[in-house]
Motif scaffolding. Structure first.
Motif, mmCIF file in Angstrom:
data_model
loop_
_atom_site.group_PDB
_atom_site.id
_atom_site.type_symbol
_atom_site.label_atom_id
_atom_site.label_comp_id
_atom_site.label_asym_id
_atom_site.label_seq_id
_atom_site.Cartn_x
_atom_site.Cartn_y
_atom_site.Cartn_z
ATOM 1 N N ARG A 16 52.322 46.870 39.620
ATOM 2 C CA ARG A 16 51.538 46.515 40.802
ATOM 3 C C ARG A 16 50.255 47.314 40.947
ATOM 4 N N GLY A 17 50.250 48.558 40.531
ATOM 5 C CA GLY A 17 49.019 49.346 40.605
ATOM 6 C C GLY A 17 47.924 48.743 39.745
ATOM 7 N N PHE A 18 48.262 48.366 38.524
ATOM 8 C CA PHE A 18 47.291 47.732 37.629
ATOM 9 C C PHE A 18 46.796 46.417 38.219
ATOM 10 N N LEU A 19 47.715 45.603 38.707
ATOM 11 C CA LEU A 19 47.339 44.296 39.242
ATOM 12 C C LEU A 19 46.489 44.442 40.505
ATOM 13 N N ARG A 20 46.818 45.380 41.353
ATOM 14 C CA ARG A 20 46.003 45.630 42.551
ATOM 15 C C ARG A 20 44.602 46.129 42.160
ATOM 16 N N SER A 21 44.526 46.952 41.148
ATOM 17 C CA SER A 21 43.231 47.452 40.690
ATOM 18 C C SER A 21 42.369 46.326 40.134
ATOM 19 N N LEU A 22 42.967 45.452 39.402
ATOM 20 C CA LEU A 22 42.248 44.302 38.858
ATOM 21 C C LEU A 22 41.734 43.415 39.989
ATOM 22 N N HIS A 23 42.558 43.212 41.001
ATOM 23 C CA HIS A 23 42.143 42.442 42.173
ATOM 24 C C HIS A 23 40.975 43.130 42.888
ATOM 25 N N ALA A 24 41.060 44.451 43.056
ATOM 26 C CA ALA A 24 39.984 45.197 43.714
ATOM 27 C C ALA A 24 38.687 45.123 42.911
ATOM 28 N N LEU A 25 38.780 45.183 41.599
ATOM 29 C CA LEU A 25 37.600 45.068 40.748
ATOM 30 C C LEU A 25 36.950 43.697 40.915
ATOM 31 N N ALA A 26 37.759 42.653 40.962
ATOM 32 C CA ALA A 26 37.220 41.307 41.161
ATOM 33 C C ALA A 26 36.510 41.211 42.513
ATOM 34 N N ARG A 27 37.132 41.735 43.549
ATOM 35 C CA ARG A 27 36.518 41.694 44.894
ATOM 36 C C ARG A 27 35.205 42.462 44.920
ATOM 37 N N ALA A 28 35.191 43.640 44.321
ATOM 38 C CA ALA A 28 33.969 44.444 44.295
ATOM 39 C C ALA A 28 32.851 43.711 43.546
ATOM 40 N N ALA A 29 33.183 43.095 42.436
ATOM 41 C CA ALA A 29 32.182 42.348 41.669
ATOM 42 C C ALA A 29 31.605 41.213 42.516
ATOM 43 N N ARG A 30 32.455 40.521 43.235
ATOM 44 C CA ARG A 30 31.989 39.424 44.089
ATOM 45 C C ARG A 30 31.059 39.967 45.178
ATOM 46 N N GLU A 31 31.426 41.089 45.772
ATOM 47 C CA GLU A 31 30.645 41.658 46.875
ATOM 48 C C GLU A 31 29.255 42.110 46.450
#
Length: 57
Positions: A16-31
């Motif tokens: 879950r830590g890896f998957l949450r980090s990947l999600h956060a990276l995607a959100r940051a890129a979008r922002e």
């Protein structure tokens, strides 16, 4: 040519830590307007774990 990786199950708590980090990276890129990186990270998350992608939004 893409690389096919095995699934990273959301159900396995240590993933879950890896998957949450990947999600956060995607959100940051979008922002910051990095649409290609957002799409790449989002696809990587969904390919790794559709359940994680659905759960994390």
């Amino acid at each position: 040519m893409g690389v096919h990786l095995p699934p990273v199950p959301w159900e396995h708590e240590p993933n879950r830590g890896f998957l949450r980090s990947l999600h956060a990276l995607a959100r940051a890129a979008r922002e910051i307007g990095e649409q290609e990186e957002y799409e790449r990270c989002s696809a990587f998350l969904r390919d790794s774990s559709p359940l994680a992608a659905d759960t994390l939004g």
